[in-house]
Enzyme design. Structure first.
Site, PDB file in Angstrom:
ATOM      1  N   PRO A   1      -9.003 -25.950 -15.278  1.00 28.72           N
ATOM      2  CA  PRO A   1      -7.464 -25.739 -15.351  1.00 28.72           C
ATOM      3  C   PRO A   1      -7.493 -24.233 -14.602  1.00 28.72           C
ATOM      4  O   PRO A   1      -8.273 -23.488 -14.585  1.00 28.72           O
ATOM      5  CB  PRO A   1      -7.341 -25.455 -17.062  1.00 28.72           C
ATOM      6  CG  PRO A   1      -8.414 -26.196 -17.691  1.00 28.72           C
ATOM      7  CD  PRO A   1      -9.508 -26.156 -16.720  1.00 28.72           C
ATOM      8  N   GLY A   2      -6.401 -24.264 -13.884  1.00 25.20           N
ATOM      9  CA  GLY A   2      -5.857 -22.972 -13.398  1.00 25.20           C
ATOM     10  C   GLY A   2      -6.369 -22.809 -12.051  1.00 25.20           C
ATOM     11  O   GLY A   2      -6.212 -21.613 -11.543  1.00 25.20           O
TER      12      GLY A   2
ATOM     13  N   LYS B   1      -4.676 -27.261  -8.718  1.00 29.58           N
ATOM     14  CA  LYS B   1      -4.761 -28.566  -8.228  1.00 29.58           C
ATOM     15  C   LYS B   1      -3.318 -29.009  -7.990  1.00 29.58           C
ATOM     16  O   LYS B   1      -3.095 -29.764  -6.988  1.00 29.58           O
ATOM     17  CB  LYS B   1      -5.669 -29.542  -9.217  1.00 29.58           C
ATOM     18  CG  LYS B   1      -6.863 -29.003  -9.703  1.00 29.58           C
ATOM     19  CD  LYS B   1      -7.540 -29.937 -10.576  1.00 29.58           C
ATOM     20  CE  LYS B   1      -7.025 -29.862 -12.050  1.00 29.58           C
ATOM     21  NZ  LYS B   1      -7.173 -28.488 -12.421  1.00 29.58           N
TER      22      LYS B   1
ATOM     23  N   SER C   1     -30.071 -29.037 -19.046  1.00 29.08           N
ATOM     24  CA  SER C   1     -29.920 -27.823 -18.026  1.00 29.08           C
ATOM     25  C   SER C   1     -30.467 -26.631 -18.744  1.00 29.08           C
ATOM     26  O   SER C   1     -30.745 -25.614 -17.988  1.00 29.08           O
ATOM     27  CB  SER C   1     -28.753 -27.792 -17.180  1.00 29.08           C
ATOM     28  OG  SER C   1     -27.671 -27.262 -18.096  1.00 29.08           O
TER      29      SER C   1
ATOM     30  N   LYS D   1     -21.736 -22.840 -12.210  1.00 31.38           N
ATOM     31  CA  LYS D   1     -22.519 -21.954 -13.054  1.00 31.38           C
ATOM     32  C   LYS D   1     -22.929 -20.416 -12.196  1.00 31.38           C
ATOM     33  O   LYS D   1     -22.979 -19.799 -12.996  1.00 31.38           O
ATOM     34  CB  LYS D   1     -24.003 -22.771 -13.169  1.00 31.38           C
ATOM     35  CG  LYS D   1     -23.858 -23.877 -14.028  1.00 31.38           C
ATOM     36  CD  LYS D   1     -25.255 -24.513 -14.293  1.00 31.38           C
ATOM     37  CE  LYS D   1     -25.110 -26.004 -15.395  1.00 31.38           C
ATOM     38  NZ  LYS D   1     -26.230 -26.522 -15.220  1.00 31.38           N
TER      39      LYS D   1
END
Length: 796
Positions: free
Chosen positions: A364-365, A368, A687, A730
């Site tokens: 979000p933010g 898009k 991961s 990441k």
């Protein structure tokens, strides 16, 4: 005439010429016109005219037979006298004959040149008694009724029955006067010598004919009444139109229908849609305005006429201008900008090409939705957006059928109508949050909408005519792709938006967020308010930790509110927002960079990197050891995959105890507890395997992890470091958290170079490894820290 006739009656010979009749019966006393065309019949008539003018008229059994014999004739006929005869030019004859009495054919005495037969007179039975009288009266009454009801029979026919003498004559006169009686029934009446039986048969036939005529008259009356009413209304309407035309006025209803017809003609519909619209308009014109379906039909026609069947905008294909617009509206996002410019380049070369179906996936933010508006602005197209979040009804996409009350087209066609063109940029927001229940699956309905091979003939349930969606540029957005069905995902071109770097956030804040929030709070961004770069950096680093800029915008809005309050209290001077002023307005920063260094000073604590739907994030892995019997405890709301990663990490450490300087039996008298803080948040994935291994090695060797270092990667039992996903998210998360040293799998080098901005790579030290020993060499300090609970057992 009667005297000569009586004389002829006395001189009727026993052998008489026979005149075969096709579907005709002559009764005694009846005067009948006849036509004769057969050569044998013409010859018979000519000789009869030269002799006594008498012939024997007998009906054939088969009307199509040209030369009937004795078997082809009925047994009873009528002796007739020829009153008049006229030969035509074509050789046929027209004659008028009158029936005298019945006769029966005994046998044939001559077949050529015409038939001659031996005959005998058929005498009538007794005609006395009340029954005969009653039957005669009933027959006369029914005959009069039939004549009065029949539109083809003249009223004078009733005089024939009244003038007949005797019951037998009455029956013969009525039978001869009714053309509606079938020839077979007339022949049956002729062959019935008994007057009583003849009258009974006639009364039955007359009763049936009267009923048929009464029913026909009733039907005709009803039809005539309806036709008269319709004609009257038609004439009145025509007169009303003429009067209104003379007065210069118009019928509102007529004007409405004409206006709709003009709208249909000007809408540029397809042939199928135009026929359907005109068919519905014809129904509307015949429907009273008070009818229940009137509003439904009118609304349907309005929707058909309002759709943009031909209206479309012309694309702006200047690539440099489009690039300038995209750069002006958005910072970074180079991959998406390049994709849009590639689309424009293809559009410039091949204007008729199909538009792609793009799907922007990211936290979000990150912009898009606003990116869709920028695409529309760069292309010069109209923009329309609908939110799919929480949508559960398939009819929201395809529309409701017109049989339902309040039915409307689906959101797709409603959006095109609002946009006013057939080629807008159409954004389907939050496509990953579609629902499904008993009303259908909207995601399945979107399969046709988002398929360039099918959407050229998209058929909405409400309009029920094909509409071309192939000119629409569909753009969808999603935070994650896991909830998007695979067939729908396959129809879209996936473009990932990972998040912004700190420098990009500062540029976005300075260019877009600060002016926007200043204006929304009544401030002049040029004269009343100015943010220093250091203040914006503090807001982005100390008060937010996100992939996008929504949180940053909220913090800027908080600062603007504080400044607006100052102005409202009388301090009208310009405000320069510095880091100190931010701290005084918002309090101490919520995120401290020193926290990472402090938490990793203790052996057994390592910093990992995680991917989340909101972008990337850092996570801490803490391990501690106590005396026990070799058990492993895992806490922190870990998923199965992450638990298996811890077990794999511990197995590797135990199998390489000698290399790490550990006693071979250290596990027998120890219990180990691994915890990942933020226990309320579910965590899973492979991961963190490298981080788990490093934390265990740090704990057991007493060597703390180097300060400011984070890592990610999957670990195998053989000690290999395997590649992981979400590298960009990441790395950016580590950058936001102030970490400047990273350990990544070597096989993720391509993702690092292609996805991570060069500006971020330039300020970070990134080690690419493919084995656990390399990780431990880079991650652990050289000198062991003093253990607070005593030294660990080491190998001798």
């Amino acid at each position: 005439m009667s005297e000569s006739l009586n004389a002829q009656q006395l001189r009727v010979p026993d052998v008489l010429g026979v005149l075969p009749l096709r579907s005709a019966v002559i009764f005694p006393g009846a005067v009948v016109p006849l036509g004769a065309g057969r050569a044998s019949s013409v010859r018979l008539i000519e000789e009869a005219l030269a002799g006594g003018r008498l012939v024997g008229a007998v009906m054939q059994r088969d009307p199509a037979e040209d030369a009937p014999g004795l078997a082809g004739l009925h047994p009873v006929g009528t002796v007739a006298v020829i009153h008049k005869a006229l030969k035509q030019a074509d050789g046929t004859m027209r004659l008028v004959v009158q029936g005298l009495w019945r006769f029966r054919v005994v046998d044939l005495v001559q077949e050529t040149p015409y038939l001659r037969a031996r005959i005998e007179r058929v005498e009538e039975g007794a005609a006395d008694g009340l029954e005969v009288e009653a039957l005669a009266r009933s027959a006369t009454s029914l005959f009069q009724k039939v004549v009065s009801l029949s539109p083809t029979l003249p009223d004078e026919l009733t005089n024939i029955a009244a003038a007949a003498e005797g019951p037998g004559a009455i029956a013969d006169a009525i039978g001869a006067s009714l053309p509606a009686l079938p020839p077979a029934l007339k022949q049956e009446l002729l062959e019935t010598a008994d007057v009583t039986q003849r009258l009974k048969k006639l009364v039955g036939a007359l009763s049936k004919e009267a009923e048929v005529l009464e029913l026909g008259s009733k039907i005709q009356s009803e039809v005539q009444s309806e036709v008269s009413k319709t004609q009257r209304e038609y004439y009145l309407r025509e007169q009303l139109k003429a009067i209104q035309k003379e007065l210069g006025e118009g019928d509102e209803r007529t004007q409405e229908i004409d206006a709709l017809r003009e709208k249909i003609g000007a809408a540029g519909m397809t042939e199928e849609a135009r026929k359907e619209a005109l068919r519905e308009l014809d129904r509307l014109a015949k429907m009273p305005p008070a009818a229940a379906e009137y509003t439904v039909a009118r609304t349907y026609i309005d929707w058909l006429a309002a759709m943009p069947w031909q209206a479309e905008t012309t694309d702006r294909v200047e690539i440099a201008a489009a690039r300038a617009i995209l750069d002006e509206d958005h910072e970074g996002l180079d991959k998406i900008k390049e994709r849009i410019l590639e689309y424009l380049a293809v559009k410039k070369i091949r204007p008729a090409g199909k538009d792609p179906i793009l799907c922007f996936v990211g936290p979000p933010g990150v912009g898009k939705t606003s990116l869709g508006r920028s695409i529309a602005r760069a292309l010069g197209r109209k923009f329309h957006r609908i939110s799919l979040g929480g949508m559960r009804d398939e009819a929201e996409i395809r529309g409701h059928r017109r049989t339902y009350i309040g039915a409307l087209p689906g959101q797709i066609l409603q959006g095109l109508r609002r946009a006013g063109t057939k080629n807008p940029v159409f954004m389907l927001d939050e496509i990953d949050k579609l629902g499904m229940d008993f009303r259908g699956d909207p995601a399945s309905a979107l399969l046709e909408v988002l398929d360039p091979e099918q959407n050229a003939t998209f058929r909405d349930h409400y309009l029920d005519v094909a509409f071309d969606l192939s000119r629409v540029l569909f753009v969808t957005t999603a935070n994650v792709l896991d909830t998007v069905p695979a067939p729908l995902r396959d129809r879209m071109e996936i473009i990932e938006l990972s998040g912004y770097t700190e420098e990009e956030k500062l540029a976005i804040a300075q260019t877009h967020l600060v002016p926007k929030q200043a204006r929304e709070h009544g401030l002049d961004p040029a004269a009343d308010l100015a943010f220093t770069p250091e203040a914006l950096r503090l807001l982005a680093r100390g008060y937010t930790r996100e992939a996008g800029v929504r949180g940053l915008e909220r913090e800027i809005a908080s600062v603007c509110r504080k400044v607006a309050r100052r102005r409202a209290e009388g301090d009208a001077g310009p405000v320069r927002v510095t880091p100190d002023l931010v701290t005084s307005f918002l309090g101490v920063p919520r995120f401290e960079l020193e926290e990472i260094e402090e938490r990793t000073r203790v052996p057994g604590v390592a910093v990992g990197l995680a991917w989340t739907p909101a972008g990337g994030d850092i996570l801490f892995v803490e391990a501690t050891r106590m005396k026990g019997k070799g058990s492993l405890t895992l806490t922190g709301h870990l998923g199965d995959v992450m638990k298996e990663s811890v077990q794999a990490a511990l197995s590797w450490v135990r199998s390489h105890a000698a290399e790490l300087g550990l006693a071979p039996d250290f596990w027998d008298a120890s219990d180990i507890h691994v915890h990942v803080p933020a226990g309320a948040i579910p965590k899973d994935g492979p991961s963190a395997g490298v981080t788990m291994t490093t934390a265990l090695a740090s704990l057991l060797t007493g060597r703390p992890v180097r300060a400011g270092l984070a890592m990610t990667g999957e670990v195998s039992l053989a000690g290999r470091v395997l590649p992981v996903g979400g590298v960009k998210e990441k790395v950016l998360a580590a950058h936001r958290a102030g970490i400047r040293t990273l350990i990544l799998p070597k096989r993720n080098e391509k993702n690092l170079l292609e996805d991570v901005p060069a500006a971020v790579r330039g300020v970070m030290t990134i080690h690419l490894v493919d084995s656990i020993p390399d990780v431990l060499r880079l991650a652990l300090d050289d000198a062991p820290a003093r253990a607070e609970r005593g030294p660990l057992p080491v190998a001798s």
